[in-house]
Design a protein around this motif. Sequence first.
Motif, PDB file in Angstrom:
ATOM      1  N   VAL A   1      47.553  68.476 -49.063  1.00 39.32           N
ATOM      2  CA  VAL A   1      48.879  68.950 -48.734  1.00 39.32           C
ATOM      3  C   VAL A   1      49.032  68.812 -47.217  1.00 39.32           C
ATOM      4  O   VAL A   1      48.236  69.349 -46.466  1.00 39.32           O
ATOM      5  N   THR A   2      50.034  68.064 -46.819  1.00 41.00           N
ATOM      6  CA  THR A   2      50.265  67.835 -45.394  1.00 41.00           C
ATOM      7  C   THR A   2      51.588  68.468 -45.003  1.00 41.00           C
ATOM      8  O   THR A   2      52.616  68.172 -45.603  1.00 41.00           O
ATOM      9  N   LEU A   3      51.527  69.367 -44.025  1.00 34.62           N
ATOM     10  CA  LEU A   3      52.714  70.081 -43.575  1.00 34.62           C
ATOM     11  C   LEU A   3      52.829  70.037 -42.065  1.00 34.62           C
ATOM     12  O   LEU A   3      51.825  69.875 -41.365  1.00 34.62           O
ATOM     13  N   SER A   4      54.025  70.221 -41.598  1.00 34.55           N
ATOM     14  CA  SER A   4      54.244  70.384 -40.163  1.00 34.55           C
ATOM     15  C   SER A   4      54.069  71.852 -39.808  1.00 34.55           C
ATOM     16  O   SER A   4      54.250  72.740 -40.653  1.00 34.55           O
ATOM     17  N   GLU A   5      53.704  72.099 -38.569  1.00 29.93           N
ATOM     18  CA  GLU A   5      53.530  73.480 -38.113  1.00 29.93           C
ATOM     19  C   GLU A   5      54.808  74.268 -38.366  1.00 29.93           C
ATOM     20  O   GLU A   5      55.917  73.760 -38.231  1.00 29.93           O
TER      21      GLU A   5
ATOM     22  N   LEU B   1      54.182  77.313 -46.928  1.00 28.20           N
ATOM     23  CA  LEU B   1      53.094  76.789 -47.753  1.00 28.20           C
ATOM     24  C   LEU B   1      53.059  77.468 -49.111  1.00 28.20           C
ATOM     25  O   LEU B   1      53.157  78.705 -49.200  1.00 28.20           O
ATOM     26  N   THR B   2      52.918  76.669 -50.150  1.00 29.97           N
ATOM     27  CA  THR B   2      52.570  77.179 -51.479  1.00 29.97           C
ATOM     28  C   THR B   2      51.477  76.296 -52.057  1.00 29.97           C
ATOM     29  O   THR B   2      51.623  75.069 -52.069  1.00 29.97           O
ATOM     30  N   ILE B   3      50.400  76.905 -52.495  1.00 29.52           N
ATOM     31  CA  ILE B   3      49.362  76.195 -53.246  1.00 29.52           C
ATOM     32  C   ILE B   3      49.271  76.884 -54.604  1.00 29.52           C
ATOM     33  O   ILE B   3      48.967  78.071 -54.688  1.00 29.52           O
TER      34      ILE B   3
ATOM     35  N   SER C   1      45.755  75.695 -37.030  1.00 29.05           N
ATOM     36  CA  SER C   1      44.460  76.338 -37.286  1.00 29.05           C
ATOM     37  C   SER C   1      44.258  76.715 -38.758  1.00 29.05           C
ATOM     38  O   SER C   1      43.149  77.104 -39.144  1.00 29.05           O
ATOM     39  N   ASP C   2      45.295  76.617 -39.572  1.00 29.69           N
ATOM     40  CA  ASP C   2      45.159  76.891 -41.014  1.00 29.69           C
ATOM     41  C   ASP C   2      44.627  75.677 -41.769  1.00 29.69           C
ATOM     42  O   ASP C   2      44.374  75.774 -42.981  1.00 29.69           O
ATOM     43  N   SER C   3      44.480  74.562 -41.114  1.00 28.08           N
ATOM     44  CA  SER C   3      43.968  73.352 -41.762  1.00 28.08           C
ATOM     45  C   SER C   3      42.563  73.618 -42.288  1.00 28.08           C
ATOM     46  O   SER C   3      41.659  73.985 -41.529  1.00 28.08           O
TER      47      SER C   3
ATOM     48  N   ALA D   1      31.046  94.904 -58.155  1.00 27.91           N
ATOM     49  CA  ALA D   1      30.320  93.702 -57.727  1.00 27.91           C
ATOM     50  C   ALA D   1      30.984  92.454 -58.273  1.00 27.91           C
ATOM     51  O   ALA D   1      31.298  92.388 -59.458  1.00 27.91           O
ATOM     52  N   THR D   2      31.183  91.487 -57.413  1.00 27.30           N
ATOM     53  CA  THR D   2      31.688  90.189 -57.846  1.00 27.30           C
ATOM     54  C   THR D   2      30.551  89.421 -58.478  1.00 27.30           C
ATOM     55  O   THR D   2      29.535  89.187 -57.838  1.00 27.30           O
ATOM     56  N   ASN D   3      30.746  89.043 -59.725  1.00 29.22           N
ATOM     57  CA  ASN D   3      29.707  88.310 -60.414  1.00 29.22           C
ATOM     58  C   ASN D   3      30.018  86.825 -60.404  1.00 29.22           C
ATOM     59  O   ASN D   3      30.471  86.289 -59.404  1.00 29.22           O
ATOM     60  N   LYS D   4      29.809  86.170 -61.500  1.00 32.20           N
ATOM     61  CA  LYS D   4      29.970  84.720 -61.545  1.00 32.20           C
ATOM     62  C   LYS D   4      31.379  84.329 -61.128  1.00 32.20           C
ATOM     63  O   LYS D   4      32.365  84.794 -61.693  1.00 32.20           O
ATOM     64  N   LEU D   5      31.473  83.474 -60.137  1.00 31.33           N
ATOM     65  CA  LEU D   5      32.756  82.966 -59.674  1.00 31.33           C
ATOM     66  C   LEU D   5      33.021  81.614 -60.303  1.00 31.33           C
ATOM     67  O   LEU D   5      32.154  80.746 -60.308  1.00 31.33           O
ATOM     68  N   ILE D   6      34.217  81.445 -60.829  1.00 30.55           N
ATOM     69  CA  ILE D   6      34.650  80.154 -61.370  1.00 30.55           C
ATOM     70  C   ILE D   6      35.740  79.634 -60.455  1.00 30.55           C
ATOM     71  O   ILE D   6      36.764  80.299 -60.257  1.00 30.55           O
ATOM     72  N   PHE D   7      35.500  78.449 -59.898  1.00 35.23           N
ATOM     73  CA  PHE D   7      36.375  77.906 -58.868  1.00 35.23           C
ATOM     74  C   PHE D   7      37.300  76.820 -59.384  1.00 35.23           C
ATOM     75  O   PHE D   7      36.964  76.093 -60.328  1.00 35.23           O
ATOM     76  N   GLY D   8      38.436  76.696 -58.731  1.00 37.03           N
ATOM     77  CA  GLY D   8      39.265  75.508 -58.877  1.00 37.03           C
ATOM     78  C   GLY D   8      38.677  74.389 -58.036  1.00 37.03           C
ATOM     79  O   GLY D   8      37.662  74.569 -57.356  1.00 37.03           O
ATOM     80  N   THR D   9      39.311  73.235 -58.061  1.00 33.15           N
ATOM     81  CA  THR D   9      38.771  72.056 -57.390  1.00 33.15           C
ATOM     82  C   THR D   9      38.979  72.060 -55.880  1.00 33.15           C
ATOM     83  O   THR D   9      38.412  71.232 -55.179  1.00 33.15           O
ATOM     84  N   GLY D  10      39.765  72.999 -55.381  1.00 40.59           N
ATOM     85  CA  GLY D  10      40.012  73.033 -53.947  1.00 40.59           C
ATOM     86  C   GLY D  10      41.216  72.183 -53.564  1.00 40.59           C
ATOM     87  O   GLY D  10      41.477  71.139 -54.169  1.00 40.59           O
ATOM     88  N   THR D  11      41.954  72.652 -52.573  1.00 40.57           N
ATOM     89  CA  THR D  11      43.125  71.926 -52.066  1.00 40.57           C
ATOM     90  C   THR D  11      42.996  71.797 -50.559  1.00 40.57           C
ATOM     91  O   THR D  11      42.879  72.806 -49.856  1.00 40.57           O
ATOM     92  N   LEU D  12      42.994  70.569 -50.086  1.00 38.95           N
ATOM     93  CA  LEU D  12      42.917  70.330 -48.651  1.00 38.95           C
ATOM     94  C   LEU D  12      44.308  70.476 -48.039  1.00 38.95           C
ATOM     95  O   LEU D  12      45.266  69.840 -48.477  1.00 38.95           O
ATOM     96  N   LEU D  13      44.388  71.337 -47.054  1.00 42.53           N
ATOM     97  CA  LEU D  13      45.639  71.534 -46.311  1.00 42.53           C
ATOM     98  C   LEU D  13      45.469  70.954 -44.912  1.00 42.53           C
ATOM     99  O   LEU D  13      44.522  71.300 -44.207  1.00 42.53           O
ATOM    100  N   ALA D  14      46.374  70.082 -44.544  1.00 46.83           N
ATOM    101  CA  ALA D  14      46.375  69.515 -43.193  1.00 46.83           C
ATOM    102  C   ALA D  14      47.706  69.865 -42.546  1.00 46.83           C
ATOM    103  O   ALA D  14      48.763  69.508 -43.068  1.00 46.83           O
ATOM    104  N   VAL D  15      47.635  70.590 -41.438  1.00 44.93           N
ATOM    105  CA  VAL D  15      48.848  70.996 -40.728  1.00 44.93           C
ATOM    106  C   VAL D  15      48.944  70.200 -39.439  1.00 44.93           C
ATOM    107  O   VAL D  15      48.017  70.205 -38.626  1.00 44.93           O
TER     108      VAL D  15
END
Lengths: 115, 118
Positions: free
Chosen positions: A11-15, A19-21, A83-85, A99-113
Amino acid sequence: GNSVTQMEGPVTLSEEAFLTINCTYTATGYPSLFWYVQYPGEGLQLLLKATKADDKGSNKGFEATYRKETTSFHLEKGSVQVSDSAVYFCALSDVYGGATNKLIFGTGTLLAVQP
Amino acid sequence: GAVVSQHPSRVICKSGTSVKIECRSLDFQATTMFWYRQFPKKSLMLMATSNEGSKATYEQGVEKDKFLINHASLTLSTLTVTSAHPEDSSFYICSARGTSGSSSYEQYFGPGTRLTVT
């Protein structure tokens, strides 16, 4: 089984842009939901979390609301900075006794500002 | 506070050799450590959970004899990839959780280790 789906980047945004992910989940029971951020060259850091339906997690201008009816936990920020990049990960977990136990993650989203 | 380190940050090894990755909690005692693996453009996948002084619990499909985990102290866990093969090349990330009731009763992540097997 439990799973997390988040929008692919980059996701590429201008300063100062908004933002919505998007993040949706599939889970049995009542999981806790998280957003983690990974800055370049660093480990994952907890950005915010919500432990029950309608809870809103917030930190550093970022917000996400636990929506049980739509099984979503979308990340938003009103005005992004360079700096949010980073890479943002949505995750869920069963939490027992605080206690936080097993975490299941999404694939991740790269943000470039861009300035 | 709540800093977790990993060593090495990058390692290249030859096929058939073993590689050890260290995960340390620098400023808190970690009763539980988690090891994740991240494939390119994929999410982090939990490999195993280790509690200090006891055997690790492996996720389904993870070979415990290939990925040896030791959690001998409250600040150190190690992951040893035995007889490494090119398909073991990946980014390995650990996290550590402190003791119940403490400020570190949350998962804190290390920066990861990039393993390349040639």
